[in-house]
Each structure stands twice: as C-alpha cells, then as structure tokens.
Write an enzyme that holds these catalytic residues in place. Structure first.
Site, PDB file in Angstrom:
ATOM      1  N   SER A 143       0.894  -1.163  -0.012  1.00 41.53           N
ATOM      2  CA  SER A 143      -0.131  -0.046  -0.032  1.00 41.53           C
ATOM      3  C   SER A 143       0.803   1.289   0.081  1.00 41.53           C
ATOM      4  CB  SER A 143      -0.960   0.002   1.229  1.00 41.53           C
ATOM      5  OG  SER A 143      -1.578   1.286   1.507  1.00 41.53           O
ATOM      6  N   TYR A 157      -1.388  -0.392  10.324  1.00 42.11           N
ATOM      7  CA  TYR A 157      -1.377  -0.814   9.133  1.00 42.11           C
ATOM      8  C   TYR A 157      -0.515  -0.728   8.053  1.00 42.11           C
ATOM      9  CZ  TYR A 157      -3.447  -1.443   4.516  1.00 42.11           C
ATOM     10  OH  TYR A 157      -3.755  -1.511   3.023  1.00 42.11           O
TER      11      TYR A 157
END
Length: 248
Positions: A143, A157
């Site tokens: 990501s 995350y």
C-alpha cells in the site's frame, strides 16, 4: 497454459479483480477466502466461465495449518506457478496510534505480515528449483500507506505494509537464482468495500482531492499491474515495488 495461481483474499475487491483478469489470461485460479463463501463461489463461477479451472478454499492466512492446507488443496488442479498475497486488514477501528487496542494491532500484523510470510514460504517450497519446482512468480500487495504513514487512521496498518515491502526485497534476492521472481504493488486509494467496512464510508470522497489524478483507483486497474508482474513480460523485474497511487 499459464499455470495455477493462488490469490489470497480473492473473493472481493482487488483480489476478485485479480482472479477475474487472471482467468482471461489463461490461469487456473485458487480463490482463498475467510468468511464470504458466496462471493468466493461467484468468482469461481466466473473463472470457470472463462474456460479455466477454479477452486474456492477457506483459510485464515495467519494460521499455519490452514495455509498449508490451502496450498495442498491447490495442487488438485495442477502445479503452483504463481501466488498473489492480497489478503489484508486495517484493524478494528481507525484512529491515532495511542487509541489503538493491542489486540487490533496484533491481528493486523498476524494477517498482513505473518500471512504473507506463511503463504510465500509454502509457494517457495513448491515453485523453487531447490525443491524440484519449475519456478514461478509472487506478487505481494502492499500500500502507498507504507510510504505515507496513514497518520490519524492506521499507522499500524502502514507499518505492516512497510514490512511486506521489506520482505519482498529480501525474498526476491533469496530466490532469484531458483527461478522465482518476487515483486509488490502498492495501491493507493481504491474503490473497494474496505473503507466503509472500516467505519469510514466517506473516505474515498475525502481523499480524492489529494490525489493528482483526481479519483480513487478501480480494482481492475490494480489487477492489470499485478498481472503484468506475474507475466513473462516482467521477466527482468524482481524485488520491485510498483506504486499505483494516482500520483499520491
């Protein structure tokens, strides 16, 4: 025949888009899921409609025994040649790091980091020439959060995805001489149910103005990059992290 591809988290969002596009490219697909068997079966039916073999296999990627069973089951349709480590979660609730529960952080790390490790390990044991395999390719889904930090929402995350990128680089170097390429894609904001599911239904609209291309990505756009990295067209790419964030 392109071979057998395992896609973790393949029942929805980016994972489903990867499965559907891969079927069009001639891959037989193993669709991994955890809870939504109906969505997984729908992907399987689409793959079969393309003339390819497909299975839906339930497995929590953070569970070693379930991951082993996933790859053993995949062998029913042929030798493994490709893996996409797509399964990932953001945690229970968004918020600052000091507001996060340790149970949420541990679960994110278990799925996003340990899960990638376990699946990559099983794939290497089947694809590497060291174990009698014929080689293959692994693509990990990271990501842009790994670079941006995701402050105020999901720092844990973001950290997990940074770990995925480091693992990608190290594993690529370990198995380059064993006919396995290992790369990653790093999507930015993507039109999936992840945002609403995490309690941020307006997140796509809120972030769109900060994206130079002016909009979130479609899952199919991420899938195109993944399929390129899996393909012979990317034969000299290994250890790469391809950002697909619309310029952000």
């Amino acid at each position: 025949m392109a071979g057998v591809l395992v896609v973790t988290g393949g029942s929805r969002g980016i994972g489903a888009a990867i499965c559907l596009l891969a079927a069009e490219h001639g891959y037989d697909i193993v669709v991994n899921y955890v809870t939504d068997i109906e969505a997984a079966n729908a992907v399987v039916e689409h793959v079969r409609a393309c003339g390819q073999q497909a299975l839906a296999v339930r497995a929590d990627v953070s569970n070693e025994d379930e991951v082993h069973n996933l790859f053993e089951t995949a062998a029913a349709i042929g030798p493994l040649t490709r893996l996409v480590n797509n399964a990932g979660i953001t945690g229970f609730t968004p918020g600052r790091l000091d507001e996060q529960r340790v149970s949420s952080v541990r679960r994110v790390l278990d799925v996003n980091v340990t899960g990638v490790f376990l699946c990559a390990r099983e794939a290497v044991r089947r694809m590497s020439t060291r174990y009698g395999g014929g080689g293959g390719a692994i693509v990990n889904v990271s990501s842009t959060a790994a670079r941006l930090g995701s402050a105020g929402e999901w720092v844990h995350y973001a950290a997990s995805k940074a770990a995925v990128e480091t693992m990608t680089l190290g594993l690529a170097q370990e198995v380059a001489g064993e006919r396995i390429r290992v790369n990653a894609v790093a999507p930015g904001t993507v039109e999936t149910g992840l945002h609403a599911g995490a309690g941020l239904p307006d997140r796509l609209e809120r972030l769109a103005p900060s994206i130079p291309l002016g909009r979130p990505a479609r899952p199919e756009e991420i899938a195109e990059a993944v399929l390129w990295l899996l393909s012979p067209a990317a034969s000299y790419a290994t250890g790469a992290v391809l950002p697909i964030g619309g310029g952000r």
